[in-house]
Design a protein around this motif. Structure first.
Motif, mmCIF file in Angstrom:
data_model
loop_
_atom_site.group_PDB
_atom_site.id
_atom_site.type_symbol
_atom_site.label_atom_id
_atom_site.label_comp_id
_atom_site.label_asym_id
_atom_site.label_seq_id
_atom_site.Cartn_x
_atom_site.Cartn_y
_atom_site.Cartn_z
ATOM 1 N N HIS A 45 0.845 -1.189 0.000
ATOM 2 C CA HIS A 45 0.000 0.000 0.000
ATOM 3 C C HIS A 45 0.884 1.243 0.000
ATOM 4 O O HIS A 45 1.859 1.322 0.737
ATOM 5 N N PHE A 47 0.870 5.855 -1.057
ATOM 6 C CA PHE A 47 0.095 7.041 -1.404
ATOM 7 C C PHE A 47 1.057 8.166 -1.730
ATOM 8 O O PHE A 47 2.289 7.998 -1.626
ATOM 9 N N TYR A 74 -2.625 1.745 -4.684
ATOM 10 C CA TYR A 74 -2.312 3.167 -4.712
ATOM 11 C C TYR A 74 -3.520 3.930 -4.177
ATOM 12 O O TYR A 74 -4.531 4.056 -4.854
ATOM 13 N N GLU A 75 -3.406 4.422 -2.942
ATOM 14 C CA GLU A 75 -4.476 5.244 -2.370
ATOM 15 C C GLU A 75 -4.294 6.659 -2.906
ATOM 16 O O GLU A 75 -3.378 7.378 -2.518
ATOM 17 N N ASP A 77 -5.819 9.681 -3.053
ATOM 18 C CA ASP A 77 -6.317 10.970 -2.608
ATOM 19 C C ASP A 77 -5.209 12.015 -2.503
ATOM 20 O O ASP A 77 -4.115 11.741 -1.999
ATOM 21 N N SER A 182 -7.460 3.648 -5.840
ATOM 22 C CA SER A 182 -8.703 4.020 -5.189
ATOM 23 C C SER A 182 -8.614 5.429 -4.647
ATOM 24 O O SER A 182 -7.659 5.772 -3.941
ATOM 25 N N SER A 183 -9.585 6.268 -5.004
ATOM 26 C CA SER A 183 -9.694 7.596 -4.407
ATOM 27 C C SER A 183 -11.041 7.710 -3.726
ATOM 28 O O SER A 183 -12.008 7.049 -4.109
ATOM 29 N N ARG A 188 -11.503 0.640 -1.292
ATOM 30 C CA ARG A 188 -10.832 0.582 0.006
ATOM 31 C C ARG A 188 -11.329 1.738 0.874
ATOM 32 O O ARG A 188 -11.530 2.843 0.389
ATOM 33 N N ARG A 190 -10.569 4.671 3.489
ATOM 34 C CA ARG A 190 -9.357 5.464 3.681
ATOM 35 C C ARG A 190 -8.552 4.908 4.847
ATOM 36 O O ARG A 190 -9.070 4.644 5.921
ATOM 37 N N SER A 191 -7.257 4.745 4.622
ATOM 38 C CA SER A 191 -6.405 4.037 5.569
ATOM 39 C C SER A 191 -5.958 4.929 6.719
ATOM 40 O O SER A 191 -5.889 6.157 6.599
ATOM 41 N N VAL A 194 -2.753 7.014 5.805
ATOM 42 C CA VAL A 194 -2.968 8.313 5.167
ATOM 43 C C VAL A 194 -3.396 9.353 6.200
ATOM 44 O O VAL A 194 -2.924 10.488 6.193
#
Length: 458
Positions: A45, A47, A74-75, A77, A182-183, A188, A190-191, A194
């Motif tokens: 994971h 970002f 790939y998160e 945001d 994912s945005s 997913r 939000r982790s 992040v």
């Protein structure tokens, strides 16, 4: 312990829920440590943050762990563009959640006056509470952190460092087969990573806003696929959402690269965004533009360039935009003649201009392989009927599962609904009696749970 078969030890590692369990497993002895290393970080994971990219680099350079990475997440945001000034930024700072007000319960409108008075008192107390209890000096300190992080994200993209980091990492992942972009909250939640990385900016990452130089998720997905192409990574699965429909308006040379990167896919999930207004309050403001673009067949051609698909899920984020316009027609996604010979699962969402004949023909063409069919909001053309279509599905394809949900409607020649049922989508409720009854009817027959008497209007 030393006599346990290797297959059993690998099976044990596969049963662990998180990396901490694997780390504890590795402490047993050297043999366990070596096997555990293969399972420690299989899904990476990251970002848009320098520290996250450094972690990605460290994993890729580990001689054992890197050899067993199978997917990247790939998160996507990022902060809105342009950078906010101090006054605007301060208006977004809201730390009331850190003040202990207890649980705010909002009574049902049908509750008695006592419950309503209680609600008003809670709301008034909340509104009287300062948004935060920080001095101007403390605010300035956090604003500088926000500026620094904003500039960092901008620099990573403007100098193509994001592409360089991801490409270099992919070179060291020989087993990589899947990427997820994912945005917002698609695919997913939000982790915590992040949240921790950006919390001192006191500014929530809204996603990839509509006024960024790259529309929502477009650059992030482009970078992932371009890196895969540069490293000759044969991707088998791509899950992307929420991503702007304008991804399919990239220039011709870029789209050729994107198609090449996806040529080996067996799984493709796309949740396409149709834009939002400046405040993020209204979705679908670009639905009519999206529809015009989709009519060119750009999405359909893209999908037809991926011949080995087994799982295909294409949905839009709204049924219709402010202009009462669906983002795309069914024929813009699935053509009249194309066949994916191995297609096992097909899910389509938020489309119109569909007919019974068209849907049944799609199912017939894939009946030898198709085992799951899903619909989330589709409008049928005049002269068609869901009550006629649904019983016929079982006659043309042998499904093992089905999910028919969202808004099922049929319009008349004036575009007004003649049939309309709203069935709870999967992302709203894990179990829904009406949806389950409809699935059972599609698979096993019996009495259709939809009829003219239980429509949402009569």
């Amino acid at each position: 312990m030393d006599q346990l078969p290797l297959e059993l030890l690998h099976w044990i590692c596969n049963c662990f829920d998180d990396a901490e369990d694997v780390q504890n497993f590795r402490l047993v002895n050297k043999a366990f440590a070596a096997i555990g290393a293969e399972h420690l970080v299989r899904h990476v994971h990251f970002f848009l943050h320098e520290d996250s990219f450094k972690r990605l680099k460290a994993i890729s350079e580990h001689p054992i762990i890197s050899q067993h990475v199978v997917s990247l997440f790939y998160e996507a945001d990022i902060y809105d563009d342009p950078m906010m000034g101090f006054v605007e930024w301060e208006s977004h700072v809201d730390l009331r959640s850190r003040v202990d007000l207890g649980y705010v319960y909002v009574p049902d409108v049908n509750n008695d006056e006592r419950a309503k008075r209680h609600e008003r008192r809670i709301v008034e107390k909340f509104n009287r509470t300062p948004r935060h209890q920080l001095s101007k000096a403390e605010l300035r300190k956090h604003y500088r952190i926000y500026q620094s992080l904003w500039q960092q994200q901008k620099r990573l993209q403007d100098t193509d460092q994001d592409l360089a980091f991801i490409t270099d990492a992919m070179k060291h992942f020989p087993r990589l087969r899947s990427v997820v972009m994912s945005s917002g909250f698609w695919y997913r939640t939000r982790s915590e990573a992040v949240k921790r990385a950006f919390k001192d900016s006191l500014c929530y990452l809204h996603g990839d806003g509509p006024y960024n130089s790259w529309t929502e998720g477009t650059r992030q997905l482009k970078v992932l696929l371009e890196a895969a192409l540069l490293t000759d990574t044969k991707l088998e699965a791509v899950l992307a959402g929420s991503i702007s429909w304008q991804f399919f308006r990239l220039d011709e040379d870029t789209m050729v690269k994107m198609i090449s990167a996806c040529a080996s896919l067996t799984t493709l999930n796309l949740m396409l965004s149709t834009g939002q207004d400046e405040d993020g309050d209204e979705l679908g403001v670009e639905a009519s533009w999206c529809r015009d673009s989709m009519r060119s067949g750009v999405l359909r051609s893209f999908l037809e360039s991926i011949p080995n698909l087994r799982h295909l899920d294409v949905s839009f984020d709204v049924s219709n935009g402010p202009d009462d316009c669906f983002p795309a027609r069914l024929g813009d996604v699935i053509g009249d003649n194309y066949v994916w010979p191995n297609l096992k699962e097909l899910v389509l969402g938020h489309l119109d201009d569909a007919s019974e004949t068209q849907i049944l023909d799609i199912l017939k063409r894939h009946r030898s392989s198709l085992r799951h069919f899903g619909i989330d909001t589709i409008a049928l053309n005049p002269g068609n009927s869901w009550l006629s279509l649904l019983p016929k599905i079982r006659d043309v394809v042998q499904l093992e599962s089905a999910c028919i949900c969202g808004s099922l409607s049929t319009v008349d020649a004036m575009g007004l609904p003649e049939e309309a049922w709203n069935i709870t989508p999967l992302d709203v409720a894990a179990r829904d009696e009406e949806r389950e009854e409809l699935e059972n009817f599609i698979l096993d027959g019996g009495e259709c749970p939809l009829n003219l008497d239980n429509m949402d209007f009569r």
